[in-house]
Design a protein around this motif. Structure first.
Motif, PDB file in Angstrom:
ATOM      1  N   GLY A  97       4.534  -6.367  23.781  1.00 26.45           N
ATOM      2  CA  GLY A  97       5.029  -5.056  23.771  1.00 26.45           C
ATOM      3  C   GLY A  97       5.330  -4.712  25.185  1.00 26.45           C
ATOM      4  N   GLY A  98       5.566  -3.431  25.175  1.00 21.94           N
ATOM      5  CA  GLY A  98       6.295  -2.884  26.584  1.00 21.94           C
ATOM      6  C   GLY A  98       7.563  -3.104  26.507  1.00 21.94           C
ATOM      7  N   GLU A  99       8.446  -2.508  27.454  1.00 22.51           N
ATOM      8  CA  GLU A  99       9.662  -2.535  27.941  1.00 22.51           C
ATOM      9  C   GLU A  99      10.019  -3.425  29.248  1.00 22.51           C
ATOM     10  N   LEU A 100      10.976  -4.319  29.010  1.00 26.75           N
ATOM     11  CA  LEU A 100      11.311  -5.060  30.147  1.00 26.75           C
ATOM     12  C   LEU A 100      12.092  -4.188  31.051  1.00 26.75           C
ATOM     13  N   ALA A 101      11.473  -4.110  32.434  1.00 27.95           N
ATOM     14  CA  ALA A 101      11.942  -3.622  33.519  1.00 27.95           C
ATOM     15  C   ALA A 101      11.193  -3.958  34.868  1.00 27.95           C
ATOM     16  N   ALA A 102      12.134  -4.210  35.893  1.00 28.71           N
ATOM     17  CA  ALA A 102      11.423  -4.471  37.133  1.00 28.71           C
ATOM     18  C   ALA A 102      10.411  -3.406  37.825  1.00 28.71           C
ATOM     19  N   GLY A 103       9.494  -4.048  38.337  1.00 23.11           N
ATOM     20  CA  GLY A 103       8.687  -3.254  39.042  1.00 23.11           C
ATOM     21  C   GLY A 103       7.820  -3.702  40.110  1.00 23.11           C
ATOM     22  N   ASP A 104       7.039  -3.015  40.776  1.00 19.06           N
ATOM     23  CA  ASP A 104       6.002  -3.578  41.779  1.00 19.06           C
ATOM     24  C   ASP A 104       6.930  -4.291  42.949  1.00 19.06           C
ATOM     25  N   ASP A 105       6.627  -5.583  43.002  1.00 20.09           N
ATOM     26  CA  ASP A 105       7.420  -6.375  44.117  1.00 20.09           C
ATOM     27  C   ASP A 105       8.776  -6.961  43.684  1.00 20.09           C
ATOM     28  N   LEU A 106       9.228  -6.749  42.396  1.00 21.92           N
ATOM     29  CA  LEU A 106      10.460  -7.044  41.870  1.00 21.92           C
ATOM     30  C   LEU A 106      11.541  -5.728  41.860  1.00 21.92           C
ATOM     31  N   ASP A 107      12.839  -6.159  42.072  1.00 22.79           N
ATOM     32  CA  ASP A 107      13.826  -5.013  41.758  1.00 22.79           C
ATOM     33  C   ASP A 107      14.882  -5.444  40.596  1.00 22.79           C
ATOM     34  N   ASP A 151     -13.478  -9.901  41.945  1.00 20.26           N
ATOM     35  CA  ASP A 151     -14.164  -9.567  40.717  1.00 20.26           C
ATOM     36  C   ASP A 151     -13.380  -9.387  39.603  1.00 20.26           C
ATOM     37  N   GLU A 152     -12.061 -10.123  39.820  1.00 18.64           N
ATOM     38  CA  GLU A 152     -11.257  -9.928  38.426  1.00 18.64           C
ATOM     39  C   GLU A 152     -11.245 -11.524  37.770  1.00 18.64           C
ATOM     40  N   ASP A 153     -11.102 -11.453  36.409  1.00 19.76           N
ATOM     41  CA  ASP A 153     -10.671 -12.564  35.819  1.00 19.76           C
ATOM     42  C   ASP A 153      -9.355 -13.040  35.916  1.00 19.76           C
ATOM     43  N   VAL A 154      -9.139 -14.458  36.167  1.00 18.69           N
ATOM     44  CA  VAL A 154      -7.728 -15.137  36.302  1.00 18.69           C
ATOM     45  C   VAL A 154      -6.919 -14.576  35.099  1.00 18.69           C
ATOM     46  N   TYR A 155      -7.370 -14.338  33.915  1.00 13.14           N
ATOM     47  CA  TYR A 155      -6.548 -14.102  32.739  1.00 13.14           C
ATOM     48  C   TYR A 155      -6.397 -12.456  32.823  1.00 13.14           C
ATOM     49  N   GLU A 156      -7.172 -11.813  33.270  1.00 17.19           N
ATOM     50  CA  GLU A 156      -6.818 -10.309  33.365  1.00 17.19           C
ATOM     51  C   GLU A 156      -5.858 -10.288  34.555  1.00 17.19           C
ATOM     52  N   ALA A 157      -5.906 -10.795  35.595  1.00 11.69           N
ATOM     53  CA  ALA A 157      -5.037 -10.738  36.758  1.00 11.69           C
ATOM     54  C   ALA A 157      -3.641 -11.156  36.110  1.00 11.69           C
ATOM     55  N   ALA A 158      -3.482 -12.230  35.370  1.00 11.24           N
ATOM     56  CA  ALA A 158      -2.135 -12.736  34.786  1.00 11.24           C
ATOM     57  C   ALA A 158      -1.563 -11.521  34.152  1.00 11.24           C
ATOM     58  N   ARG A 159      -2.301 -10.794  33.026  1.00 11.82           N
ATOM     59  CA  ARG A 159      -1.913  -9.713  32.495  1.00 11.82           C
ATOM     60  C   ARG A 159      -1.506  -8.513  33.222  1.00 11.82           C
ATOM     61  N   ARG A 160      -2.306  -8.187  34.113  1.00 11.78           N
ATOM     62  CA  ARG A 160      -2.063  -7.068  35.086  1.00 11.78           C
ATOM     63  C   ARG A 160      -0.916  -7.353  35.925  1.00 11.78           C
ATOM     64  N   GLU A 161      -0.732  -8.422  36.610  1.00 15.56           N
ATOM     65  CA  GLU A 161       0.456  -8.734  37.429  1.00 15.56           C
ATOM     66  C   GLU A 161       1.599  -8.657  36.730  1.00 15.56           C
ATOM     67  N   PHE A 162       1.651  -9.306  35.494  1.00 13.83           N
ATOM     68  CA  PHE A 162       2.930  -9.297  34.753  1.00 13.83           C
ATOM     69  C   PHE A 162       3.378  -8.025  34.185  1.00 13.83           C
ATOM     70  N   ALA A 163       2.474  -7.178  33.783  1.00 14.19           N
ATOM     71  CA  ALA A 163       2.792  -5.770  33.385  1.00 14.19           C
ATOM     72  C   ALA A 163       3.369  -4.918  34.564  1.00 14.19           C
ATOM     73  N   GLU A 164       2.729  -4.953  35.578  1.00 17.76           N
ATOM     74  CA  GLU A 164       3.077  -4.340  36.564  1.00 17.76           C
ATOM     75  C   GLU A 164       4.583  -4.580  37.163  1.00 17.76           C
ATOM     76  N   GLU A 165       4.826  -5.967  37.394  1.00 17.61           N
ATOM     77  CA  GLU A 165       6.231  -6.580  37.597  1.00 17.61           C
ATOM     78  C   GLU A 165       7.179  -6.592  36.679  1.00 17.61           C
ATOM     79  N   THR A 166       6.816  -6.422  35.335  1.00 22.87           N
ATOM     80  CA  THR A 166       7.993  -6.811  34.310  1.00 22.87           C
ATOM     81  C   THR A 166       8.055  -5.585  33.550  1.00 22.87           C
ATOM     82  N   GLY A 167       6.693  -4.813  33.230  1.00 19.64           N
ATOM     83  CA  GLY A 167       6.696  -3.819  32.125  1.00 19.64           C
ATOM     84  C   GLY A 167       6.479  -4.341  30.844  1.00 19.64           C
ATOM     85  N   LEU A 168       6.367  -5.490  30.706  1.00 25.30           N
ATOM     86  CA  LEU A 168       5.854  -6.184  29.578  1.00 25.30           C
ATOM     87  C   LEU A 168       4.395  -6.379  29.453  1.00 25.30           C
TER      88      LEU A 168
END
Length: 166
Positions: free
Chosen positions: A124-134, A75-92
């Motif tokens: 926006g945001g701060e570049l930092a590894a998160g979620d599935d990335l170190d 039930d998630e739009d592919v564009y929203e999924a890309a934004r969410r995943e990117f923020a979770e993994e990179t902080g951006l």
């Protein structure tokens, strides 16, 4: 055949007359168990013709690098999924510019996926590894680390051929 029992009633799954392993049916309720690919999304961020990659933690791809990515939730739009995943993994936070390419992924025999790579800009945001990335970092084509996914290699080759990646 990957599954033996029906997800609806628990009955026994069997192959149809055509022996199509992607569409077993339940002998108890008649349910056809279609096995469709999962959808993954990735976002491409470039700085000075270098691409942002992340180093994976856990699982069989641990220590290998990829374009930041993840699965689309139900039930998630592919564009929203890309934004969410990117923020979770990179902080951006990102703005999607458009679909760059789409590939079928066959590297995992237990899960067929279809990947959508989006071109994006930092918002926006701060570049930092998160979620599935170190770790995260920007790389030119000649300095690429070991990649986790063969389809990322195809995407990087395409970016290089188009002179978007140095």
């Amino acid at each position: 055949m990957r599954y033996s029992f029906c997800p609806k009633c628990g009955g026994h799954l069997e192959l149809n007359e055509a022996k199509d392993e992607t569409k077993p049916y339940c002998t108890a309720c008649g349910f056809v168990f279609y096995q469709n690919p999962a959808v993954g999304v990735a976002a491409i961020i470039m700085r000075d013709k270098k691409i942002l990659l992340g180093r994976r933690i856990g699982g069989v791809y641990e220590g290998k690098w990829c374009i930041p990515c993840g699965y689309v939730e139900w039930d998630e739009d592919v564009y929203e999924a890309a934004r969410r995943e990117f923020a979770e993994e990179t902080g951006l936070f990102i703005t999607i510019r458009g679909v760059y390419t789409v590939h079928s992924n066959f590297h995992n025999p237990n899960q067929h996926t279809v990947g959508i790579w989006f071109m994006a800009e930092e918002a926006g945001g701060e570049l930092a590894a998160g979620d599935d990335l170190d770790a995260v970092g920007f790389f030119g084509y000649d300095e690429l680390p070991e990649l986790a996914f063969p389809t990322d290699k195809l995407v990087l080759q395409q970016l290089k051929q188009e002179n978007q990646l140095c």
